[in-house]
Design a protein around this motif. Structure first.
Motif, short mmCIF file in Angstrom:
data_model
loop_
_atom_site.label_atom_id
_atom_site.label_comp_id
_atom_site.label_asym_id
_atom_site.label_seq_id
_atom_site.Cartn_x
_atom_site.Cartn_y
_atom_site.Cartn_z
N THR A 105 0.82 -1.22 0.00
CA THR A 105 0.00 0.00 0.00
C THR A 105 0.85 1.26 0.00
O THR A 105 0.39 2.33 -0.43
CB THR A 105 -0.94 0.04 1.23
OG1 THR A 105 -0.17 0.12 2.43
CG2 THR A 105 -1.86 -1.16 1.26
N GLY A 106 2.09 1.16 0.46
CA GLY A 106 2.96 2.32 0.45
C GLY A 106 3.31 2.79 -0.94
O GLY A 106 3.72 3.96 -1.12
N ARG A 107 3.18 1.94 -1.95
CA ARG A 107 3.50 2.33 -3.33
C ARG A 107 2.67 3.53 -3.76
O ARG A 107 3.13 4.38 -4.53
CB ARG A 107 3.24 1.15 -4.28
CG ARG A 107 4.18 0.01 -4.14
CD ARG A 107 5.55 0.31 -4.73
NE ARG A 107 5.49 0.40 -6.19
CZ ARG A 107 6.34 1.10 -6.94
NH1 ARG A 107 7.29 1.80 -6.37
NH2 ARG A 107 6.26 1.10 -8.24
N ASN A 108 1.42 3.60 -3.28
CA ASN A 108 0.52 4.68 -3.69
C ASN A 108 0.03 5.50 -2.51
O ASN A 108 -0.98 6.19 -2.62
CB ASN A 108 -0.68 4.09 -4.44
CG ASN A 108 -0.28 3.36 -5.70
OD1 ASN A 108 0.05 3.97 -6.71
ND2 ASN A 108 -0.28 2.02 -5.65
N ALA A 109 0.74 5.42 -1.38
CA ALA A 109 0.33 6.11 -0.16
C ALA A 109 -1.13 5.83 0.15
O ALA A 109 -1.91 6.71 0.52
CB ALA A 109 0.57 7.61 -0.29
N ALA A 110 -1.52 4.56 -0.01
CA ALA A 110 -2.91 4.14 0.18
C ALA A 110 -3.03 3.37 1.49
O ALA A 110 -2.04 3.04 2.15
CB ALA A 110 -3.35 3.26 -0.98
N LEU A 111 -4.27 3.07 1.88
CA LEU A 111 -4.54 2.31 3.09
C LEU A 111 -4.90 0.86 2.79
O LEU A 111 -4.83 0.00 3.67
CB LEU A 111 -5.66 2.95 3.90
CG LEU A 111 -5.35 4.34 4.46
CD1 LEU A 111 -6.58 4.90 5.18
CD2 LEU A 111 -4.17 4.30 5.41
N THR A 112 -5.32 0.58 1.56
CA THR A 112 -5.64 -0.78 1.14
C THR A 112 -5.04 -1.02 -0.24
O THR A 112 -4.79 -0.06 -0.99
CB THR A 112 -7.16 -1.01 1.07
OG1 THR A 112 -7.71 -0.20 0.01
CG2 THR A 112 -7.84 -0.66 2.38
N TRP A 114 -6.54 -2.62 -2.73
CA TRP A 114 -7.57 -3.09 -3.65
C TRP A 114 -7.79 -2.17 -4.84
O TRP A 114 -8.31 -2.59 -5.87
CB TRP A 114 -8.89 -3.28 -2.90
CG TRP A 114 -8.75 -4.25 -1.77
CD1 TRP A 114 -8.10 -5.44 -1.79
CD2 TRP A 114 -9.25 -4.09 -0.45
NE1 TRP A 114 -8.15 -6.05 -0.56
CE2 TRP A 114 -8.86 -5.25 0.29
CE3 TRP A 114 -9.98 -3.11 0.20
CZ2 TRP A 114 -9.19 -5.43 1.62
CZ3 TRP A 114 -10.30 -3.29 1.53
CH2 TRP A 114 -9.91 -4.44 2.23
N TRP A 115 -7.45 -0.90 -4.73
CA TRP A 115 -7.79 0.06 -5.79
C TRP A 115 -6.62 0.34 -6.72
O TRP A 115 -6.69 1.22 -7.56
CB TRP A 115 -8.29 1.36 -5.17
CG TRP A 115 -9.37 1.12 -4.17
CD1 TRP A 115 -9.32 1.34 -2.83
CD2 TRP A 115 -10.68 0.58 -4.42
NE1 TRP A 115 -10.49 0.97 -2.22
CE2 TRP A 115 -11.35 0.51 -3.18
CE3 TRP A 115 -11.35 0.15 -5.57
CZ2 TRP A 115 -12.65 0.02 -3.06
CZ3 TRP A 115 -12.65 -0.34 -5.44
CH2 TRP A 115 -13.28 -0.39 -4.20
N HIS A 116 -5.54 -0.42 -6.56
CA HIS A 116 -4.38 -0.23 -7.42
C HIS A 116 -3.87 -1.59 -7.90
O HIS A 116 -4.14 -2.61 -7.27
CB HIS A 116 -3.24 0.49 -6.66
CG HIS A 116 -3.66 1.83 -6.12
ND1 HIS A 116 -4.13 2.00 -4.83
CD2 HIS A 116 -3.66 3.05 -6.71
CE1 HIS A 116 -4.41 3.28 -4.65
NE2 HIS A 116 -4.14 3.94 -5.75
N GLU A 117 -3.16 -1.57 -9.00
CA GLU A 117 -2.59 -2.80 -9.54
C GLU A 117 -1.11 -2.89 -9.19
O GLU A 117 -0.40 -1.89 -9.23
CB GLU A 117 -2.78 -2.85 -11.07
CG GLU A 117 -4.23 -2.95 -11.50
CD GLU A 117 -4.37 -3.12 -13.00
OE1 GLU A 117 -3.32 -3.14 -13.69
OE2 GLU A 117 -5.51 -3.22 -13.48
N TYR A 118 -0.66 -4.09 -8.85
CA TYR A 118 0.73 -4.32 -8.50
C TYR A 118 1.27 -5.47 -9.34
O TYR A 118 0.58 -6.48 -9.56
CB TYR A 118 0.86 -4.66 -7.02
CG TYR A 118 0.30 -3.59 -6.12
CD1 TYR A 118 1.05 -2.46 -5.80
CD2 TYR A 118 -1.00 -3.69 -5.61
CE1 TYR A 118 0.53 -1.46 -4.99
CE2 TYR A 118 -1.52 -2.70 -4.79
CZ TYR A 118 -0.76 -1.59 -4.48
OH TYR A 118 -1.26 -0.60 -3.69
N ASP A 119 2.50 -5.31 -9.83
CA ASP A 119 3.09 -6.36 -10.66
C ASP A 119 4.11 -7.17 -9.86
O ASP A 119 4.29 -6.96 -8.65
CB ASP A 119 3.72 -5.76 -11.93
CG ASP A 119 4.80 -4.73 -11.61
OD1 ASP A 119 5.36 -4.75 -10.50
OD2 ASP A 119 5.10 -3.90 -12.51
#
Length: 269
Positions: A105-112, A114-119
């Motif tokens: 989640t740190g990749r996008n400064a997010a809390l979850t 689920w809303w971003h894609e990770y490779d």
């Protein structure tokens, strides 16, 4: 070539509900510097961290992070270049998430996640950082099952995932036992030696200053007591002023400690 200014506070005031929390703070952090912020409860340390990490706005004055002025820039984009740990952030993490997902989640400064894609590269980076902080075996463990020390190390891995230009650590040793604290202080010393970004670390206790830190900012009652190179600025007199108590100060093997001026037992150690 002069080092870049990573964090710049100019005449910063912050008032909440009629109470002045920060009063006229001027402070610059340059690339590569390792700052420790010390002061008693209620001195404004956590608020200073929240300003530096773009989560609160000043009532007056200017805050610039990575050359971008707060209020005139997209803070969501800027936060991707910062690494942050704090108790407030720790409390927002979902207990059912696995440690590896917390780091992602740190990749996008997010809390979850689920809303971003990770490779695969993202997941490999998360695994590498968990190994670096001694938590590789916890990658599949749920955050809610981790000990306080394990959570702090996982959150540090999360903060490092983007190789941040500014790492802001708000009391990362709070609530840890002696072993957990010493393990984290050693880990932060390693980060200070190896990572390129600037670091700001908040603590109440000078014995938690990791070896390798270079500068100190001292706060009391929302006001600046002193700031500058650690070795020249951190003195018993200034520390006594900061905490409103006569204190003695010593250093041994790269670590600091302080005790009450009336405590003769510590003085002879």
């Amino acid at each position: 070539m002069a080092a870049a200014v990573v964090l710049d506070l100019n005449g910063v005031h912050l008032v909440r509900d009629g109470r002045t929390i920060l009063d006229g703070i001027d402070w610059q952090v340059l690339a590569g510097e390792r700052w420790v912020v010390v002061g008693p409860n209620g001195s404004g340390k956590t608020t200073l961290c929240r300003l530096a990490s773009l989560y609160v706005h000043p009532s007056a004055g200017v805050v610039s992070v990575l050359g971008r002025r707060m209020g005139r820039s997209d803070v969501r984009a800027l936060r991707a270049h910062l690494g942050v740990t704090s108790q407030a952030l720790a409390d927002l993490m979902r207990p059912e998430l696995h440690a590896a997902d917390i780091v992602l989640t740190g990749r996008n400064a997010a809390l979850t996640p689920w809303w971003h894609e990770y490779d695969g590269a993202d997941r490999a980076r998360a695994a590498s950082l968990l190994a670096r902080v001694g938590c590789a075996h916890l990658a599949g463990s749920r955050y809610g099952t981790l000990s306080a020390g394990e959570r702090q190390r996982v959150l540090l891995a999360r903060a490092l995932v983007n190789d941040p230009s500014l790492l802001v650590l708000d009391e990362p040793t709070a609530g840890l036992d002696l072993a957990g604290r010493e393990q984290l202080v050693a880990l932060l010393s390693e980060v200070a030696a190896a990572d390129a970004g600037a670091i700001v670390l908040v603590t109440h206790h000078v014995d938690e200053i990791p070896p390798g830190f270079t500068h100190v900012l001292m706060l009391s009652g929302g006001r600046l007591v002193a700031r500058g190179p650690l070795d020249a600025t951190l003195t018993a007199e200034r520390l006594s002023t900061c905490f409103g108590l006569p204190l003695r100060l010593a250093r041994r093997d790269g670590r600091w400690w302080a005790w009450g001026a009336g405590d003769a037992a510590r003085a002879g150690g």
